[in-house]
Design an enzyme around this catalytic site. Structure first.
Site, PDB file in Angstrom:
ATOM      1  N   GLU B 258     -34.632  41.956  15.446  1.00 32.27           N
ATOM      2  CA  GLU B 258     -34.859  42.981  16.463  1.00 32.27           C
ATOM      3  C   GLU B 258     -34.743  42.280  17.800  1.00 32.27           C
ATOM      4  O   GLU B 258     -35.623  41.511  18.171  1.00 32.27           O
ATOM      5  CB  GLU B 258     -36.267  43.585  16.334  1.00 32.27           C
ATOM      6  N   CYS B 292     -38.501  45.751  24.509  1.00 35.06           N
ATOM      7  CA  CYS B 292     -37.070  45.593  24.231  1.00 35.06           C
ATOM      8  C   CYS B 292     -36.353  46.935  24.272  1.00 35.06           C
ATOM      9  O   CYS B 292     -35.176  47.003  24.563  1.00 35.06           O
ATOM     10  CB  CYS B 292     -36.866  44.898  22.894  1.00 35.06           C
ATOM     11  N   GLU B 389     -30.563  42.216  30.357  1.00 32.88           N
ATOM     12  CA  GLU B 389     -31.922  42.671  30.110  1.00 32.88           C
ATOM     13  C   GLU B 389     -32.865  41.914  31.043  1.00 32.88           C
ATOM     14  O   GLU B 389     -32.947  40.688  30.995  1.00 32.88           O
ATOM     15  CB  GLU B 389     -32.301  42.402  28.649  1.00 32.88           C
TER      16      GLU B 389
END
Lengths: 331, 480
Positions: B258, B292, B389
């Site tokens: 993940e 996330c 990100e």
């Protein structure tokens, strides 16, 4: 496309000066135009609105903040008696309490208004003379609003004639729910005119309108028609005031002021019984529309039993101990 | 705007939780010393040292894996599935009983506001154990064959953004399916995992079923690369995920990842604006943006751009940034100095590239790691802040004109973990959701989690799913 980086500049740029005539005159020209306008308002997502209200309800208000909130809430109470059994004696007793809510503590503030049926407004006016406390009267065939326009207007004139300086009217929910928006609009305009100098609070009875979309539309409708306050409920229908519906109505007055420059007050009524509930409402006001509404001029609680809980909590803060119901007056 | 209504501080008591001056590793049901040089864990809100943490070396990891293997073959594997379920229920109940303790510890070590650790992290962690406890004796009905078998020993490495919740996401399904666990918590947030070790003892979980080995990257690598680990699960950065995939390639190990995300939160012109603004705030400022699946790219239809941005800025002005233990705090501290530096760097790049930075007037504490909620407007898909990100409270706002353009821009990312759609039109929700390459698509909400709902990504957001029936598959072999 202009990028607006400061909300203040957007509001200043698009907001007409107060009193210059609303920019929405044309939307009330016809039923179709009004309908198109009300249905063009941004929707309310039920889950999201309730979640937001629940989150705001978890604010932890302690010590000095709590003391401030309790006194502010007391000063915002419309102390209400709306029973068939109301008498001049009961109203006078309520007025005495409105002036001096806590006989043991003169620092407790007075309430904002006493709210009664129109025929008892005169008694309240007399009993409250010189106190600065407003007299609110319910009118327009309260609570159902099921009477002819003439009767409703006569009801209003009667209450104003008896000295009420605030009128709490109910809208015709039947007309609203069947989509006859212009009829509701015109009735509010007529009542506003009959009020004269008295402030007009328009009761939407959100429990009967059911959806938040309806609550937002009815809020705008009332404001377009000249309401000074919009009020959730009569207190005779369940559910009455809830935190999410108050949130939605606050968003409406906020947007309305941004668009027209005119500020409208909000009054949740019915079902607010505890200090905790009242403080939650103040938090919602604080974080939705800000300090401009944190005064009895712009926010009220329609309540009868709330005051005593506020007083008990106030005593608790002062003494450190909880006292019993006999430490506050029954009326 | 003058502030009439000041909320007095309402701090949660620190005394509810005991933080020991030092911690060992949790191996085979005992706390033992680590062979590595111990490290310190700090409170990111104050930079105060909270405790000293043991560091596991390859030898320590080997001991933990051997304990897990023993427990797997002798106790946990042969145990009746219904009994495994009982242990999980017991853990879930203890988590609920000690919820306040966990919430305070999590906020101390991570810097997240207590209202989130109290209202989100800990209740969800307990919910994951409850949910998986229910599966323990029903695995034959999970659609993975009539008698699916566990892999054996699971090596798990989790991140610092949701230390306890990610532990629950990893440990609960592993145990429910009959695997044993060697878990490495993040180096900056090990404390709640160590408190969880105590919970395992309190629940009388057989020794070796759960082992917790603290440390940094080297310890994590030792867990992943240990030859006797059957299944590897990792949540964290894409960069580390890539190196794990390389390390595991060619072995018989099963892997789920993940990783990062750069989610698009798409606001159409018919959206419920007030709730959309709430969703934008929740999407990017929840947990300081250390999420996330954070909605870090706002795609807003041009016709409502100004209205949405004005409402958003007004709303952000009400966010309360500060002491994580104050129950009224909305945004807490950035987890570490390193992360703060990265957020600053990417924000500066955003400005240099021509995007417009907006931050509300808010006072930040003098000590600790802090970054104010930040909105970049005039962002183009070519800007780095629209692609990288940030993993912080930084929102990039882009615009679109048509649904096709919205979909094209939303999918124009190397990630694919989550997305959001805001519109009153139900048919549009379904049509757009179908075309978005994202593991989770939220409609008129954002950042909602539930143990029954599978979570995972596309592309560089990783592979495999956690939660729900799909999440069990990662921990089971189909029976043949």
């Amino acid at each position: 496309m202009t990028h607006v980086l400061d909300p203040g500049t957007l509001e200043a740029g698009t907001r007409p000066a107060p009193g210059s005539g609303a920019p929405f005159d044309d939307v009330t020209r016809s039923d179709a135009a009004l309908r198109a306008f009300l249905h063009g308002l941004p929707g309310v997502d039920q889950v999201g609105a309730e979640q937001r209200a629940a989150t705001l309800g978890t604010r932890s208000i302690k010590t000095t903040a709590k003391a401030w909130a309790i006194d502010t809430a007391i000063s915002m109470v419309d102390l209400t008696t709306l029973e068939g059994a109301d008498t001049p004696g009961k109203v006078r007793s309520l007025a005495a309490k409105a002036r001096r809510p806590d006989p043991t503590d003169p620092t407790a503030p007075a309430v904002a208004a006493v709210c009664v049926y129109g025929d008892l407004a005169g008694v309240a006016v007399e009993a409250l003379e010189g106190s600065g406390i407003h007299v609110a009267a319910v009118a327009t065939a309260f609570p159902s609003g099921r009477a002819s326009r003439e009767v409703k207007l006569a009801d209003v004139r009667d209450a104003v004639g008896n000295g009420a300086d605030e009128i709490d009217m109910v809208i015709d929910r039947g007309a609203f729910l069947s989509g006859r928006y212009l009829e509701v609009f015109e009735e509010i305009v007529a009542v506003k005119e009959a009020c004269g100098a008295a402030h007009l609070k328009v009761i939407l009875e959100t429990g009967e309108l059911v959806t938040y979309d309806n609550a937002r539309r009815a809020s705008w409708l009332a404001m377009l028609a000249g309401a000074d306050f919009i009020k959730t409920s009569t207190g005779k229908v369940s559910p009455a005031a809830t935190l999410p519906v108050c949130l939605v109505m606050l968003e409406a007055v906020r947007d309305f002021r941004a668009a027209t420059g005119r500020q409208v007050g909000v009054k949740p009524a019915g079902g607010i019984r505890t200090t905790k509930d009242a403080v939650k409402h103040l938090v919602v006001v604080n974080e939705t529309v800000g300090p401009d509404w944190l005064s009895p001029d712009w926010f009220r609680f329609g309540a009868s039993s709330l005051l005593n809980d506020l007083l008990l909590q106030r005593q608790k803060l002062r003494t450190g101990h909880y006292s019993g119901p006999d430490h506050v007056s029954v009326d | 705007m003058s502030q009439l209504f000041e909320y007095a501080p309402a701090p949660e008591s620190r005394s509810i939780v005991d933080v020991a001056p030092s911690y060992g590793l949790f191996v085979d049901g005992e706390f033992v010393d680590g062979s590595g040089e111990p490290m310190k864990t700090v409170n990111p809100a104050t930079e105060e040292v909270l405790s000293e943490i043991a560091v596991g070396t390859e030898a320590d990891v080997d001991r933990a894996v051997r304990a897990a293997r023993r427990a797997s073959t002798r106790v946990w594997g042969p145990m009746r599935p219904a009994d495994r379920g009982k242990y999980l229920f017991r853990i879930a109940r203890i988590l609920q009983e000690r919820a306040r303790e966990f919430a305070v510890l999590e906020s101390l070590d991570n810097g997240k506001p207590i209202r989130e650790s109290r209202d989100v992290d800990v209740p969800l962690a307990a919910a994951h154990f409850f949910y998986h406890a229910g599966w323990a004796d029903k695995l034959g009905y999970a659609g993975l064959g009539p008698d699916p078998r566990p892999h054996g020993v699971a090596g798990q490495v989790i991140p610092w953004n949701f230390p306890l919740l990610m532990l629950a996401w990893k440990v609960a399904p592993a145990l429910a399916t009959g695997n044993t666990v060697v878990l490495k918590p993040a180096e900056t947030t090990p404390l709640s995992a160590l408190l969880f070790a105590e919970v395992c003892r309190q629940a009388d979980l057989p020794p070796g079923v759960v082992n917790i080995v603290t440390g940094a990257g080297d310890t994590g690598r030792a867990v992943v690369e240990h030859p006797d680990v059957d299944k590897v699960a990792f949540t964290g950065s894409t960069e580390v995920g890539r190196s794990i995939a390389r390390a595991v390639a060619g072995t018989r190990k099963v892997l789920t990842l993940e990783l990062g995300g750069k989610a698009a939160n798409i606001v159409f012109d018919d959206a419920p604006i007030d709730q959309a603004v709430e969703g934008i705030v929740r999407g990017i400022f929840f947990n300081q943006g250390h999420v996330c699946c954070a909605g870090s790219r706002l795609l807003v239809q041009e016709s409502v751009h100004d209205e949405v941005i004005a409402s958003l800025q007004r709303r952000i002005g009400t966010l309360r940034v500060g002491d994580p233990l104050d129950k009224n705090t909305d945004i807490g501290a950035i987890n570490s100095a390193e992360q703060l530096a990265r957020i600053r760097e990417l924000s500066d790049i955003g400005e240099a590239e021509g995007a417009h930075r907006w931050q509300p007037a808010c006072e930040l504490p003098d000590r600790g790691f802090w970054f104010p909620p930040t909105v970049f407007t005039d962002v183009s898909p070519a800007h780095r802040i629209a692609r990288d990100e940030v993993f912080g409270p930084v929102l990039s706002v882009l615009t679109f004109r048509t649904p096709d353009e919205a979909v094209a821009k939303a999918n124009n990312t190397t990630y694919g973990l989550s997305a959001g759609i805001w519109t009153e039109k139900g048919s549009r929700i379904l049509a757009i959701a179908d075309r978005l390459r994202a593991g989770v698509v939220w409609a008129n909400t954002f950042n909602q989690f539930d143990p029954t709902s599978p979570f995972g990504g596309y592309k560089q957001s990783g592979y495999g799913r956690e939660g729900g029936r799909h999440g069990l598959a990662a921990y089971l072999k189909e029976s043949s």
